[in-house]
Scaffold this active site. Structure first.
Site, PDB file in Angstrom:
ATOM      1  N   LYS A 281      -2.742   7.603  10.095  1.00 24.59           N
ATOM      2  CA  LYS A 281      -2.711   8.754   9.177  1.00 24.59           C
ATOM      3  C   LYS A 281      -2.732   8.226   7.730  1.00 24.59           C
ATOM      4  O   LYS A 281      -1.859   7.468   7.321  1.00 24.59           O
ATOM      5  CB  LYS A 281      -1.429   9.570   9.413  1.00 24.59           C
ATOM      6  CG  LYS A 281      -1.173  10.655   8.351  1.00 24.59           C
ATOM      7  CD  LYS A 281       0.078  11.488   8.655  1.00 24.59           C
ATOM      8  CE  LYS A 281       0.437  12.417   7.489  1.00 24.59           C
ATOM      9  NZ  LYS A 281       1.652  13.209   7.733  1.00 24.59           N
TER      10      LYS A 281
ATOM     11  N   LEU B   8       0.836  -1.204   0.000  1.00 25.37           N
ATOM     12  CA  LEU B   8       0.000   0.000   0.000  1.00 25.37           C
ATOM     13  C   LEU B   8       0.872   1.255   0.000  1.00 25.37           C
ATOM     14  O   LEU B   8       0.598   2.229  -0.706  1.00 25.37           O
ATOM     15  CB  LEU B   8      -0.915   0.000   1.232  1.00 25.37           C
ATOM     16  CG  LEU B   8      -2.040  -1.039   1.240  1.00 25.37           C
ATOM     17  CD1 LEU B   8      -2.653  -1.166   2.631  1.00 25.37           C
ATOM     18  CD2 LEU B   8      -3.119  -0.672   0.218  1.00 25.37           C
ATOM     19  N   MET B   9       1.945   1.236   0.787  1.00 23.00           N
ATOM     20  CA  MET B   9       2.815   2.417   0.881  1.00 23.00           C
ATOM     21  C   MET B   9       3.571   2.671  -0.422  1.00 23.00           C
ATOM     22  O   MET B   9       3.823   3.814  -0.798  1.00 23.00           O
ATOM     23  CB  MET B   9       3.835   2.236   2.016  1.00 23.00           C
ATOM     24  CG  MET B   9       3.222   2.287   3.390  1.00 23.00           C
ATOM     25  SD  MET B   9       4.381   1.833   4.675  1.00 23.00           S
ATOM     26  CE  MET B   9       5.316   3.345   4.833  1.00 23.00           C
TER      27      MET B   9
ATOM     28  N   SER C 160       1.754  25.504   1.782  1.00 26.60           N
ATOM     29  CA  SER C 160       3.139  25.532   2.312  1.00 26.60           C
ATOM     30  C   SER C 160       3.903  24.404   1.606  1.00 26.60           C
ATOM     31  O   SER C 160       4.352  23.438   2.241  1.00 26.60           O
ATOM     32  CB  SER C 160       3.140  25.308   3.822  1.00 26.60           C
ATOM     33  OG  SER C 160       2.146  26.070   4.462  1.00 26.60           O
TER      34      SER C 160
ATOM     35  N   ARG D 118      -1.370  15.943  11.729  1.00 25.93           N
ATOM     36  CA  ARG D 118      -1.961  16.166  13.057  1.00 25.93           C
ATOM     37  C   ARG D 118      -3.400  16.677  12.909  1.00 25.93           C
ATOM     38  O   ARG D 118      -4.230  16.451  13.779  1.00 25.93           O
ATOM     39  CB  ARG D 118      -1.076  17.112  13.872  1.00 25.93           C
ATOM     40  CG  ARG D 118      -0.905  18.471  13.282  1.00 25.93           C
ATOM     41  CD  ARG D 118       0.307  19.204  13.860  1.00 25.93           C
ATOM     42  NE  ARG D 118       1.569  18.774  13.249  1.00 25.93           N
ATOM     43  CZ  ARG D 118       2.761  19.237  13.595  1.00 25.93           C
ATOM     44  NH1 ARG D 118       2.870  20.136  14.540  1.00 25.93           N
ATOM     45  NH2 ARG D 118       3.850  18.800  12.991  1.00 25.93           N
TER      46      ARG D 118
ATOM     47  N   ARG E 132       4.225   9.625  -1.332  1.00 27.22           N
ATOM     48  CA  ARG E 132       3.159   8.648  -1.597  1.00 27.22           C
ATOM     49  C   ARG E 132       3.025   7.698  -0.403  1.00 27.22           C
ATOM     50  O   ARG E 132       2.023   7.006  -0.247  1.00 27.22           O
ATOM     51  CB  ARG E 132       3.439   7.868  -2.882  1.00 27.22           C
ATOM     52  CG  ARG E 132       4.621   6.906  -2.787  1.00 27.22           C
ATOM     53  CD  ARG E 132       4.849   6.184  -4.107  1.00 27.22           C
ATOM     54  NE  ARG E 132       5.936   5.225  -4.023  1.00 27.22           N
ATOM     55  CZ  ARG E 132       7.227   5.525  -4.091  1.00 27.22           C
ATOM     56  NH1 ARG E 132       7.604   6.779  -4.284  1.00 27.22           N
ATOM     57  NH2 ARG E 132       8.156   4.585  -3.998  1.00 27.22           N
TER      58      ARG E 132
ATOM     59  N   GLU F  97      -0.112  18.675   8.216  1.00 29.94           N
ATOM     60  CA  GLU F  97      -1.505  18.273   7.981  1.00 29.94           C
ATOM     61  C   GLU F  97      -1.866  16.973   8.693  1.00 29.94           C
ATOM     62  O   GLU F  97      -3.043  16.735   8.970  1.00 29.94           O
ATOM     63  CB  GLU F  97      -1.748  18.131   6.471  1.00 29.94           C
ATOM     64  CG  GLU F  97      -1.352  16.800   5.831  1.00 29.94           C
ATOM     65  CD  GLU F  97       0.130  16.454   5.944  1.00 29.94           C
ATOM     66  OE1 GLU F  97       0.936  17.373   6.142  1.00 29.94           O
ATOM     67  OE2 GLU F  97       0.478  15.272   5.841  1.00 29.94           O
TER      68      GLU F  97
ATOM     69  N   ASP G 194       1.269  13.814   0.108  1.00 31.38           N
ATOM     70  CA  ASP G 194       1.475  15.055   0.856  1.00 31.38           C
ATOM     71  C   ASP G 194       2.411  15.990   0.077  1.00 31.38           C
ATOM     72  O   ASP G 194       3.629  15.829   0.103  1.00 31.38           O
ATOM     73  CB  ASP G 194       2.085  14.724   2.236  1.00 31.38           C
ATOM     74  CG  ASP G 194       2.302  15.970   3.093  1.00 31.38           C
ATOM     75  OD1 ASP G 194       1.790  17.046   2.721  1.00 31.38           O
ATOM     76  OD2 ASP G 194       2.974  15.851   4.135  1.00 31.38           O
TER      77      ASP G 194
ATOM     78  N   LYS H  32       6.083  21.630  -0.354  1.00 33.83           N
ATOM     79  CA  LYS H  32       7.389  21.027  -0.071  1.00 33.83           C
ATOM     80  C   LYS H  32       8.343  21.261  -1.233  1.00 33.83           C
ATOM     81  O   LYS H  32       7.897  21.427  -2.369  1.00 33.83           O
ATOM     82  CB  LYS H  32       7.219  19.501   0.081  1.00 33.83           C
ATOM     83  CG  LYS H  32       6.551  19.057   1.358  1.00 33.83           C
ATOM     84  CD  LYS H  32       6.444  17.531   1.391  1.00 33.83           C
ATOM     85  CE  LYS H  32       5.803  17.048   2.675  1.00 33.83           C
ATOM     86  NZ  LYS H  32       6.556  17.359   3.889  1.00 33.83           N
TER      87      LYS H  32
ATOM     88  N   ASP I 112       1.626  22.176   5.711  1.00 29.47           N
ATOM     89  CA  ASP I 112       2.370  20.916   5.602  1.00 29.47           C
ATOM     90  C   ASP I 112       2.299  20.112   6.908  1.00 29.47           C
ATOM     91  O   ASP I 112       2.680  18.953   6.937  1.00 29.47           O
ATOM     92  CB  ASP I 112       3.834  21.223   5.227  1.00 29.47           C
ATOM     93  CG  ASP I 112       4.567  19.995   4.728  1.00 29.47           C
ATOM     94  OD1 ASP I 112       3.884  18.986   4.436  1.00 29.47           O
ATOM     95  OD2 ASP I 112       5.810  20.042   4.630  1.00 29.47           O
TER      96      ASP I 112
HETATM   97  N1  BES Z   1       4.477  13.856   5.975  1.00 31.99           N
HETATM   98  C1  BES Z   1       5.320  14.791   6.583  1.00 31.99           C
HETATM   99  C2  BES Z   1       6.371  14.169   7.488  1.00 31.99           C
HETATM  100  C3  BES Z   1       7.357  13.233   6.845  1.00 31.99           C
HETATM  101  C4  BES Z   1       8.626  13.665   6.544  1.00 31.99           C
HETATM  102  C5  BES Z   1       7.030  11.919   6.600  1.00 31.99           C
HETATM  103  C6  BES Z   1       9.533  12.799   5.984  1.00 31.99           C
HETATM  104  C7  BES Z   1       7.944  11.050   6.040  1.00 31.99           C
HETATM  105  C8  BES Z   1       9.197  11.493   5.740  1.00 31.99           C
HETATM  106  C9  BES Z   1       4.513  15.764   7.442  1.00 31.99           C
HETATM  107  O1  BES Z   1       3.224  15.983   7.015  1.00 31.99           O
HETATM  108  C10 BES Z   1       5.228  17.062   7.413  1.00 31.99           C
HETATM  109  O2  BES Z   1       5.392  17.593   6.360  1.00 31.99           O
HETATM  110  N2  BES Z   1       5.651  17.541   8.564  1.00 31.99           N
HETATM  111  C11 BES Z   1       6.369  18.756   8.661  1.00 31.99           C
HETATM  112  C12 BES Z   1       5.859  19.490   9.875  1.00 31.99           C
HETATM  113  C13 BES Z   1       6.341  20.909   9.977  1.00 31.99           C
HETATM  114  C14 BES Z   1       5.749  21.754   8.861  1.00 31.99           C
HETATM  115  C15 BES Z   1       5.965  21.467  11.321  1.00 31.99           C
HETATM  116  C16 BES Z   1       7.853  18.432   8.805  1.00 31.99           C
HETATM  117  O3  BES Z   1       8.181  17.431   9.446  1.00 31.99           O
HETATM  118  O4  BES Z   1       8.664  19.128   8.242  1.00 31.99           O
HETATM  119 ZN    ZN Z   2       2.317  14.393   5.924  1.00 29.41          ZN
HETATM  120 ZN    ZN Z   3       3.050  17.515   5.533  1.00 25.96          ZN
END
Ligand code: BES
Ligand code: ZN
Ligand code: ZN
Length: 529
Positions: free
Chosen positions: A291, A216-217, A301, A377, A312, A375, A296, A303, A373
């Site tokens: 989650k 799935l991942m 904001s 939480r 993915r 998201e 994502d 990435k 980003d």
């Molecule tokens: N999905 C990401 C976290 C992530 C990072 C998962 C690397 C797998 C590998 C999450 O939604 C995210 O982007 N978190 C941000 C939070 C920040 C904006 C406070 C992060 O970790 O940079």
């Molecule tokens: Zn995420």
């Molecule tokens: Zn994110």
């Protein structure tokens, strides 16, 4: 057919020249075997690490096999003076009429068990790795049927085989071969045949759960949308569990404003999955929450584009919940589990949530979305609130939540935030057995302060600075939980494997599915659940 016989014969000749030209007694045997048509199987045997150059420390199965083969295995192994070290292998051919290859794999020192500093059962972990290497090498040799030594721990041996042979090649024309693997000693050398076959099946089911999570991942996000995720889960689980697929209107009616604020940037409709496995009657199920961000981008904001394809796998928490449920139901564990999976895409668009927007979660708390980003939480907040309605005896959530947990722990362990010492002890115990480790992290008020200092709302969704990012994310989730047995697993650091775990190939890891299954197994032994 003729070609395959020629191939066999030439393999035997090569072996004779390089290893045993002086051993006439053995050569007689090989000449006989070379005409045999029964060579369609391979065998994996375990040996323990042993300094001696004139004796081999075989596992029980391997010793019996060596005796049956008139000591040929030990003779051949002792032709070279270098003893086998943990993780190393030797492949022998033409030593038995039944097996074209006998692969001897070293499973480490005899008697190795729990290692306090490593917080892992080293014996089991070495078996997984040694057996995994063995089956992959035999596949390389073209073997299609492999019998495997239990190596003293049938379940670990089965896990190693089945995890190693996983590959995600659904979208490739050329698939990697999947030899059949089965326990060896169960069928011939052991009195204890039935219990070994049960253990083997248990190990295979544990691996199957993790392999579902991995599949799935790994699936690309254009194919694995929230809707498709729900379809696959129905296919995989519907005969053992009740699967409810809730839509956007339902989420609106539940006032899940936080979850919906993430979904609104995408054209893919969100889905909220509710799954129930009732292996026992109870009014207080174990609640699992995962989650399920099927992609994502970061939203507005956004990435950086480098490495964004890995996002993915941002439904890793959801995948591990699904994989755990598959195994728990196949093992028919006497336990009541309810799972809650919010699924959506996090996309930038004209309808997406903007930094500074304020949304309201199911429990009425308002949240200023300072960074779109963060998201995960937001979608978990509503899923956690909803799960509380079912009087769960515990809530365990899994989420690829923060890059910060990767900075802290890397792929060494999943970060665990929990309000219960007892739950922590149980989860850690489960991880010692599974080899897929966890490490406890703090839920101090110090971090809560960072997310409650907010200009426009009750909470902000980022803790101000980047410091302690995994801890502020956990502190945010804590605002949506009242349960006294809550565990939050931040699995972003263990999301993918780049060679750290020897028995998992490169790619999405499905970690820590087996730890969670073991944990549920432990909990099923408690009367309440
Ligand atoms: N999905 C990401 C976290 C992530 C990072 C998962 C690397 C797998 C590998 C999450 O939604 C995210 O982007 N978190 C941000 C939070 C920040 C904006 C406070 C992060 O970790 O940079
Ligand atoms: Zn995420
Ligand atoms: Zn994110």
């Amino acid at each position: 057919m003729a070609a395959s016989i020629v191939k066999r014969v030439s393999r035997v000749k090569k072996f004779n020249i390089s290893h045993i030209s002086a051993r006439n007694k053995l050569l007689t045997g090989f000449r006989h075997f070379s005409t045999s048509k029964q060579w369609n199987k391979a065998l994996v045997l375990g040996v323990y690490e042993n300094e001696s150059t004139d004796s081999i420390d075989f596992t029980g199965t391997a010793r019996k096999f060596d005796e049956k083969a008139d000591g040929k295995i030990s003779q051949l192994l002792l032709t070279v003076k270098k003893p086998l070290k943990c993780g190393k292998t030797r492949t022998l051919h033409a030593v038995d009429p039944e097996f074209s290859s006998v692969l001897v794999t070293c499973i480490g020192k005899r008697g190795e068990g729990y290692d306090e500093l490593e917080t892992v059962d080293k014996g089991r972990e070495s078996i997984r790795a040694a057996v995994a290497k063995a089956v992959l090498q035999l596949r390389e040799l073209g073997e299609n049927e492999i019998e495997v030594d239990s190596c003293g721990d049938t379940e670990a041996s089965a896990e190693g085989c089945h995890l190693a042979l996983f590959s995600y090649d659904d979208l490739k024309a050329e698939k990697s071969r999947k030899p059949t693997v089965r326990i060896s000693c169960a069928t011939r050398y052991s009195q204890d045949k039935n219990s070994m076959e049960i253990e083997w099946r248990k190990g295979a089911i544990l691996a199957e759960g993790q392999n579902l999570s991995r599949r799935l991942m790994e699936m690309p996000a254009n194919l694995l949308t929230p809707t498709k995720f729900a379809e696959i889960i129905k296919e995989q689980l519907a005969d053992k569990c009740e699967v409810l697929v809730r839509d956007k209107d339902w989420a609106e009616s539940m006032k899940m404003g936080s979850f919906l604020s993430v979904a609104r940037g995408s054209v893919e409709p969100p889905v909220f999955l509710e799954i129930e496995y009732k292996g026992r009657q109870s009014d207080s199920p174990l609640a699992l929450v995962g989650k399920g961000v099927t992609f994502d981008t970061g939203g507005i904001s956004i990435k950086p584009s480098q490495g964004m394809d890995a996002m993915r796998g941002d439904m890793g928490g959801a995948a591990c919940v699904a994989g755990s449920l598959l195994s728990v139901s196949k093992l028919q564990l006497p336990v009541h589990v309810k799972a809650f999976i919010p699924l959506c895409e996090n996309m930038p668009s004209g309808s997406a949530t903007k930094p500074g927007d304020v949304v309201t979660a199911m429990n009425g708390k308002t949240i200023q979305v300072d960074n779109t980003d963060a998201e995960g939480r937001l979608i978990l907040a509503d899923a956690l609130c909803y799960s509380e309605q079912f009087n769960p005896s515990l809530i365990l959530d899994m989420a690829t939540l923060t890059g910060a947990i990767d900075v802290a722990l890397g792929a060494g362990a999943a970060g665990v935030f929990t309000n219960s010492e007892n739950m922590w002890n149980k989860l850690q115990k489960a991880s010692v057995r599974s080899g897929d480790r966890v490490w406890r992290m703090p839920l101090f008020n110090h971090y809560t302060k960072k997310i409650t200092e907010c200009q426009l709302a009750d909470l902000n969704n980022i803790g101000g600075s980047r410091s302690g990012g995994a801890c502020t994310a956990a502190a945010f989730l804590k605002e949506f939980v009242n349960n006294k047995n809550w565990l939050h697993l931040d699995i972003a650091g263990v999301m993918s494997n780049s060679g750290d775990v020897a028995y998992l190939g490169k790619g999405m890891s499905g970690r820590p599915t087996r730890t969670v299954i073991e944990f549920i197994n432990l909990m099923s032994k408690e009367t309440k659940n």
